[in-house]
Design a protein around this motif. Structure first.
Motif, PDB file in Angstrom:
ATOM      1  N   TYR A 247      41.878  29.987  28.005  1.00  0.00           N
ATOM      2  CA  TYR A 247      41.148  31.171  28.481  1.00  0.00           C
ATOM      3  C   TYR A 247      39.822  30.761  29.138  1.00  0.00           C
ATOM      4  O   TYR A 247      39.053  29.977  28.589  1.00  0.00           O
ATOM      5  CB  TYR A 247      40.899  32.094  27.287  1.00  0.00           C
ATOM      6  N   ASP A 248      39.560  31.306  30.354  1.00  0.00           N
ATOM      7  CA  ASP A 248      38.275  31.050  31.023  1.00  0.00           C
ATOM      8  C   ASP A 248      37.934  32.248  31.911  1.00  0.00           C
ATOM      9  O   ASP A 248      38.644  33.252  31.924  1.00  0.00           O
ATOM     10  CB  ASP A 248      38.344  29.760  31.860  1.00  0.00           C
ATOM     11  N   GLU A 249      36.850  32.118  32.686  1.00  0.00           N
ATOM     12  CA  GLU A 249      36.406  33.255  33.511  1.00  0.00           C
ATOM     13  C   GLU A 249      37.459  33.707  34.514  1.00  0.00           C
ATOM     14  O   GLU A 249      37.674  34.888  34.744  1.00  0.00           O
ATOM     15  CB  GLU A 249      35.122  32.875  34.260  1.00  0.00           C
ATOM     16  N   GLY A 250      38.109  32.718  35.146  1.00  0.00           N
ATOM     17  CA  GLY A 250      39.142  33.034  36.141  1.00  0.00           C
ATOM     18  C   GLY A 250      40.248  33.862  35.525  1.00  0.00           C
ATOM     19  O   GLY A 250      40.732  34.838  36.107  1.00  0.00           O
ATOM     20  N   MET A 251      40.637  33.483  34.313  1.00  0.00           N
ATOM     21  CA  MET A 251      41.707  34.195  33.632  1.00  0.00           C
ATOM     22  C   MET A 251      41.244  35.618  33.282  1.00  0.00           C
ATOM     23  O   MET A 251      42.001  36.583  33.402  1.00  0.00           O
ATOM     24  CB  MET A 251      42.096  33.453  32.357  1.00  0.00           C
ATOM     25  N   GLU A 252      39.981  35.728  32.872  1.00  0.00           N
ATOM     26  CA  GLU A 252      39.437  37.049  32.521  1.00  0.00           C
ATOM     27  C   GLU A 252      39.516  37.996  33.718  1.00  0.00           C
ATOM     28  O   GLU A 252      39.855  39.171  33.582  1.00  0.00           O
ATOM     29  CB  GLU A 252      37.989  36.907  32.029  1.00  0.00           C
ATOM     30  N   GLU A 253      39.210  37.474  34.924  1.00  0.00           N
ATOM     31  CA  GLU A 253      39.312  38.312  36.130  1.00  0.00           C
ATOM     32  C   GLU A 253      40.725  38.836  36.323  1.00  0.00           C
ATOM     33  O   GLU A 253      40.938  40.015  36.602  1.00  0.00           O
ATOM     34  CB  GLU A 253      38.882  37.504  37.364  1.00  0.00           C
ATOM     35  N   THR A 254      41.697  37.917  36.173  1.00  0.00           N
ATOM     36  CA  THR A 254      43.100  38.314  36.309  1.00  0.00           C
ATOM     37  C   THR A 254      43.460  39.380  35.281  1.00  0.00           C
ATOM     38  O   THR A 254      44.104  40.392  35.605  1.00  0.00           O
ATOM     39  CB  THR A 254      44.028  37.084  36.082  1.00  0.00           C
ATOM     40  N   LEU A 255      43.008  39.155  34.041  1.00  0.00           N
ATOM     41  CA  LEU A 255      43.331  40.114  32.964  1.00  0.00           C
ATOM     42  C   LEU A 255      42.707  41.478  33.251  1.00  0.00           C
ATOM     43  O   LEU A 255      43.315  42.519  33.009  1.00  0.00           O
ATOM     44  CB  LEU A 255      42.839  39.586  31.609  1.00  0.00           C
ATOM     45  N   ASP A 257      42.050  42.711  36.233  1.00  0.00           N
ATOM     46  CA  ASP A 257      42.842  43.335  37.301  1.00  0.00           C
ATOM     47  C   ASP A 257      44.095  43.984  36.724  1.00  0.00           C
ATOM     48  O   ASP A 257      44.438  45.126  37.065  1.00  0.00           O
ATOM     49  CB  ASP A 257      43.268  42.288  38.354  1.00  0.00           C
ATOM     50  N   GLU A 258      44.767  43.241  35.851  1.00  0.00           N
ATOM     51  CA  GLU A 258      45.987  43.785  35.229  1.00  0.00           C
ATOM     52  C   GLU A 258      45.641  45.056  34.448  1.00  0.00           C
ATOM     53  O   GLU A 258      46.380  46.036  34.481  1.00  0.00           O
ATOM     54  CB  GLU A 258      46.594  42.758  34.251  1.00  0.00           C
ATOM     55  N   ASP A 259      44.499  45.011  33.774  1.00  0.00           N
ATOM     56  CA  ASP A 259      44.078  46.147  32.968  1.00  0.00           C
ATOM     57  C   ASP A 259      43.849  47.372  33.863  1.00  0.00           C
ATOM     58  O   ASP A 259      44.292  48.480  33.552  1.00  0.00           O
ATOM     59  CB  ASP A 259      42.783  45.781  32.242  1.00  0.00           C
ATOM     60  N   GLU A 260      43.170  47.146  35.003  1.00  0.00           N
ATOM     61  CA  GLU A 260      42.917  48.261  35.922  1.00  0.00           C
ATOM     62  C   GLU A 260      44.223  48.857  36.439  1.00  0.00           C
ATOM     63  O   GLU A 260      44.365  50.074  36.547  1.00  0.00           O
ATOM     64  CB  GLU A 260      42.053  47.791  37.099  1.00  0.00           C
TER      65      GLU A 260
END
Length: 524
Positions: A247-255, A257-260
């Motif tokens: 888990y890192d910042e890049g992954m958080e962005e993807t997550l 987006d998926e959440d939105e």
């Protein structure tokens, strides 16, 4: 305008050579876009050109892409330069599609949407052939834009078809209904899915009660249940990924987006339920019960704010459209609703405040204790120091409207004489136009009944009331087609006849406000 006809003639001249053009000739999509823009400018005037433009447009919208199943050997002989794209199917086989014409097809479908939207009943001659083209395209998986246009066209085509009477309309709806429900169940892309769900909701609102039969309800119930279950499951998966060592910042962005994306689909579930409740009222409650526990799960205090917001919105609809029968579910939502009035998220506060308003207006006797309990909480939100900052203002305006609805429909729950002066000082509502109309309706009731608190001693509050009305007109919270605009204009006319008081009221207004009052008198 004077040039429009000449330009159209030039375009049509090019278009007569249209049949000699190759399918992938770039002129085609430009022609098609140009006509649609002309249609936007000319509005109803464009109808006269439809017989000429519809042929080529339908031809382009009907392009069938060339597809082929090839083994790897053949694929190497066909290069991507020829406009082929390949998907590897494993086992040394590939699926190829020739992309030439796909963009043109998507543009043409989008332009058909534009014609239906702009021309309305003027497009009725073409609704049948367009609907026969569009319904199968809900499954056109080669291009997202084509499926989006197909979905968008459905409610617009129904609007066009209205002029031919209810039988024609129902026939057309039957032709699209099954395909739309199936598409909601099978669409792989979340952006396209949200469009299909949105269109389906609009269609139900348009068609009203009776548009869905038992089989439709059964299938729809299963699909919506699946979407909600998937929503919770995806959230759990994302939480698990956040615990992951990669888990890192890049992954958080993807997550995020998926959440939105997931939340956006949730808003569309809410849209569909809203249209079903507003059309069918309490008779759909037994059907709704299969979803009830999932909606209750959305409003749990531990859920993210967007879940709580949309869960409350769904319960708001249950109260608004199914009252007083809605009270049998009150144990599920009254507590969360009360707690949410003071939530840190403005969106959640707004959904809860709206709920209190509809309980007062439609809920009936059983909701009386809750309205009494909610009132001081609403006032607390309105009076908090940052209630008017940008991110809070919509929630605050919903609270102001809800206080008004409690005083208006459940006066026994409020000390009206004590709250009224405060309520008056909070007006007008500038952001939430729908709620603004409710507040102006109530204001008219109060003025027309000569309420001494609202008018003040010797009508001392009238200048302030004039300001509120003027602001409402300036912000377009009062529109000439609203019933309350006539009532407000009558209030002003009565004062106009009373000489000194009129001068006093107008003197308190700035130039913009004076003009607004004049506009109201002229139009209402």
């Amino acid at each position: 305008m004077p040039d429009a006809s000449a330009v159209m003639q030039l375009l049509l001249k090019t278009q007569t050579d249209f049949n000699d053009l190759e399918d992938d000739d770039p002129q085609i999509s430009y022609m098609i876009s140009a006509w649609a823009r002309m249609c936007k400018i000319l509005g109803k005037e464009f109808q006269q050109y439809l017989p000429v433009v519809m042929g080529p447009l339908m031809k382009t919208a009907s392009i069938k892409p060339e597809v082929a199943l090839l083994d790897t050997q053949d694929m190497e002989n066909m290069s991507e330069d020829d406009g082929w794209e390949f998907v590897n199917l494993g086992d040394q086989q590939s699926f190829g599609i020739k992309t030439a014409g796909l963009e043109e097809k998507a543009t043409a479908c989008q332009m058909l949407v534009c014609y239906a939207k702009e021309l309305k009943e003027g497009f009725v001659e073409y609704t049948e052939q367009v609907v026969k083209l569009m319904v199968p395209l809900l499954k056109f998986y080669f291009h997202d834009g084509v499926r989006v246009a197909a979905a968008e066209s459905m409610p617009l085509l129904l609007e066009c078809a209205r002029v031919r009477g209810p039988d024609y309309l129902t026939q057309m709806w039957h032709f699209m209904c099954d395909a739309l429900i199936k598409a909601i169940g099978t669409e792989p892309d979340s952006d396209v899915l949200s469009e299909i769900m949105h269109s389906f909701a609009k269609c139900i609102e348009l068609m009203g009660e009776g548009c869905l039969n038992n089989e439709h309800f059964e299938e729809l119930g299963g699909i919506l249940k699946g979407k909600l279950e998937e929503h919770f499951k995806n959230q759990e998966l994302r939480q698990a990924k956040r615990q992951d060592e990669d888990y890192d910042e890049g992954m958080e962005e993807t997550l995020q987006d998926e959440d939105e994306n997931d939340v956006y689909i949730l808003t569309k579930v809410s849209d569909i339920l809203h249209s079903v409740f507003s059309s069918y009222k309490e008779q759909v409650l037994p059907w709704f019960e299969q979803l009830l526990q999932l909606i209750v799960q959305l409003v749990c205090p531990s859920r993210p704010w967007a879940d709580r917001q949309w869960g409350l919105c769904i319960f708001d609809d249950v109260v608004e459209h199914c009252s007083p029968s809605s009270f049998k579910y009150a144990d599920y939502f009254l507590r969360p609703m009360a707690q949410s009035l003071c939530d840190t998220s403005p969106e959640v506060r707004q959904a809860a405040a709206y709920g209190v308003g509809v309980m007062a207006q439609y809920g009936g006797e059983n909701y009386r204790p809750f309205c009494t309990e909610a009132l001081p909480l609403l006032v607390g939100v309105i009076q908090s120091p940052d209630s008017k900052v940008k991110e809070n203002v919509n929630a605050t305006e919903n609270c102001i409207s809800a206080v008004g609805k409690v005083m208006r429909f459940r006066p026994e729950c409020a000390n009206v004489n004590e709250i009224l002066p405060h309520w008056l000082s909070w007006l007008p509502l500038n952001e939430d136009k729908e709620e603004a109309v409710h507040t102006f309706d109530f204001l008219c009731d109060l003025i027309e009944s000569n309420n001494p608190i609202v008018l003040g001693p010797d009508n001392a509050n009238l200048p302030k009331i004039f300001q509120i009305i003027a602001e409402g007109v300036t912000n377009e919270s009062v529109k000439s087609e609203d019933a309350c605009s006539k009532r407000l204009a009558n209030v002003i006319r009565q004062v106009q006849g009373s000489g000194g008081l009129w001068t006093q009221c107008v003197a308190m207004l700035n130039e913009t406000q004076q003009k607004a009052i004049q506009d109201l008198l002229n139009t209402a």
